[in-house]
Scaffold this active site. Structure first.
Site, short mmCIF file in Angstrom:
data_model
loop_
_atom_site.label_atom_id
_atom_site.label_comp_id
_atom_site.label_asym_id
_atom_site.label_seq_id
_atom_site.Cartn_x
_atom_site.Cartn_y
_atom_site.Cartn_z
NE ARG A 30 3.11 -4.51 -0.16
CZ ARG A 30 2.41 -4.92 0.91
NH1 ARG A 30 1.68 -4.06 1.59
NH2 ARG A 30 2.46 -6.18 1.31
CE1 TYR A 42 0.86 -7.21 5.32
CE2 TYR A 42 -1.50 -7.38 4.96
CZ TYR A 42 -0.27 -6.91 4.57
OH TYR A 42 -0.15 -6.11 3.45
CG HIS A 84 -0.66 -6.65 -2.37
ND1 HIS A 84 0.55 -7.00 -2.94
CD2 HIS A 84 -1.61 -7.16 -3.18
CE1 HIS A 84 0.32 -7.70 -4.05
NE2 HIS A 84 -0.97 -7.80 -4.22
#
Length: 362
Positions: free
Chosen positions: A258, A271, A262
Site C-alpha cells: 500500500r 510508522y 490506510h
C-alpha cells in the site's frame, strides 16, 4: 497445478513478470487476447486516476474518509478478470480496481465514499456484495454464497478480498474452516500490503506466509507477486477452475504494498520509513505491465497520455454528478435496509422523522 509447484512452505512465490517487465518463464505466460491485455492496462490506469482524484476530493473536504488503492491495482484487476460474470465477489473496502473490472459504475463507487447508501447498490447483473466493514466478515459471506450455489446445483464460485490484518480475525479462521470442511468453491484473496494500518506483518503472524494458513484447514494456498498482474490472473484463474470442478477452496496471498495511507484518517509517516515506500515504488504494478505491453507493441506513451487525459475528465464528470445529486435522502436510511421495513425500523423512522421535522430540517 501451480498451487502444487509453488509451495509456500518452500519459500516459493509465483511470478511471471519481474519489476522491470521481463518475462521470467515463457511457459507461465497466460493466453490473454491482445485486446484484453490493453483493457487490463486501461483499467489499472483508470483505477489509479480515480484513486488519486478521490484522495484529492477528500483532502478538499468534498468526500468522506477514503481508503486509497495505489500500488494494489494488479491484485484487484488481475483477480477480478479471472472471474466469470456468474461468480460472486465479497469485498472489503479497498477493492476499487476489482469493482471497476467487474463493471461497477464509478459514480456508484463515489456515492459510497460520499456517504450515500445507494453507493452500495450495484446493477442487478453484477454479482458483488456491499462493502463489509467488520474485518473479514466478508469471508464468511463468500463461503455462504458458494455453499448456496452448490445446493442450487450451480457451478458459481465466490471470491473474498481482505488484507493481511484480516487474517488475525476470528471470522477469517471460521470461514476457512467451514470452506475446508465443506469444500466450498471459494477463493480467499489476501492482499498482503505489508501494513494493517500501522501494524507490520511480523506482529500480525508468526507464519512465514499467509498462504500456508490454508493447509491447517485442509486445502491449498499459494503466494503470488501481487504487483504482477499476469501472475495474479493465472493463480486466480486456476483457483476458480478448481473450485468450479468441486475441488474446494484456495487461499491466495498477493504480496503487494500500500503506497498511500490506510485511509485518509491515517498518517503512514508515523510508522514506516520513506525508503521502504521508495523501494516498493520501483516494483510498481503499472510500470512493469506497461513495459511488458510496450515490448509487445501493444502500448505507447502517446496512448497512455491520451487515455489518462480522457480518464481524468471522466472521473471529474462522475464526481460532479455525485456532488450535484448525491446527498442521502432521509427515507433511504431506513427504507433501503430491507424490501419492507420491519416494525422496529418503522418505529425508528417515525421517531427520527418527527425529530427533524420539529427542527425544520425536513
Amino acid at each position: 497445478m501451480l498451487v502444487d509447484q509453488y509451495s509456500p512452505f518452500e519459500g516459493k512465490m509465483l511470478q511471471i513478470l519481474d519489476k522491470d517487465g521481463n518475462v521470467l518463464d515463457e511457459s507461465l505466460v497466460p493466453q490473454i487476447p491482445d485486446e484484453d491485455l490493453v483493457k487490463l492496462m486501461k483499467t489499472m490506469l483508470y483505477t489509479r486516476t480515480a484513486d488519486r482524484k478521490a484522495l484529492m476530493y477528500q483532502r478538499q473536504g468534498r468526500m468522506l474518509t477514503y481508503a486509497p488503492n495505489e500500488g494494489q491495482e494488479a491484485c484487484q484487476v488481475g483477480s477480478a478478470y479471472a472471474l466469470a460474470k456468474k461468480d460472486w465477489m465479497a469485498p472489503a473496502f479497498r477493492e476499487l480496481g476489482a469493482w471497476l473490472q467487474r463493471g461497477v459504475d464509478l459514480k456508484t463507487i463515489f456515492l459510497y465514499w460520499y456517504g450515500n447508501e445507494m453507493g452500495s447498490k450495484v446493477a442487478d447483473d453484477i454479482r458483488i456484495l456491499p462493502v463489509s466493514i467488520p474485518i473479514s466478515s466478508q469471508c464468511l459471506h463468500a463461503v455462504g454464497l458458494a455453499m448456496a450455489a452448490r445446493k442450487r446445483g450451480l457451478d458459481e464460485v465466490s471470491i473474498a478480498y481482505f488484507g493481511d490484518g484480516g487474517t488475525s480475525e476470528g471470522d477469517f479462521h471460521e470461514a476457512l474452516n467451514l470452506a475446508g470442511v465443506y469444500k466450498a468453491a471459494t477463493v480467499f484473496f489476501c492482499q498482503n500490503n505489508q501494513w494493517s494500518i500501522s501494524v507490520p506483518k511480523h506482529f500480525q503472524t508468526a507464519s512465514e506466509t499467509f498462504a500456508q494458513k490454508a493447509y491447517a484447514y485442509g486445502f491449498k494456498g499459494i503466494k503470488v507477486d501481487g504487483n504482477d498482474i499476469l501472475a495474479v490472473y493465472v493463480a486466480t484463474k486456476e483457483a476458480v477452475e478448481r473450485g468450479r470442478k468441486g475441488e474446494g477452496p484456495t487461499l491466495i496471498e498477493g504480496y503487494t504494498y500500500r503506497l498511500g495511507p490506510h485511509t485518509t484518517s491515517d498518517d503512514p509517516t508515523r510508522y514506516r520509513e520513506e525508503q521502504e515506500v521508495d523501494e516498493w515504488r520501483e516494483k510498481d504494478p503499472i510500470k512493469r505491465f506497461r513495459i511488458y505491453l510496450e515490448r509487445r507493441g501493444l502500448w505507447s506513451d502517446e496512448m497512455e497520455k491520451q487515455f489518462v487525459q480522457e480518464a481524468d475528465e471522466e472521473v471529474e464528470r462522475a464526481f460532479k454528478e455525485v456532488e450535484q445529486s448525491g446527498n442521502t435522502q432521509f427515507d433511504d436510511i431506513f427504507k433501503y435496509q430491507y424490501e419492507k421495513m420491519t416494525p422496529l425500523l418503522e418505529e425508528q423512522y417515525a421517531e427520527y422523522k418527527a425529530f427533524f421535522q420539529e427542527r425544520g430540517m425536513l
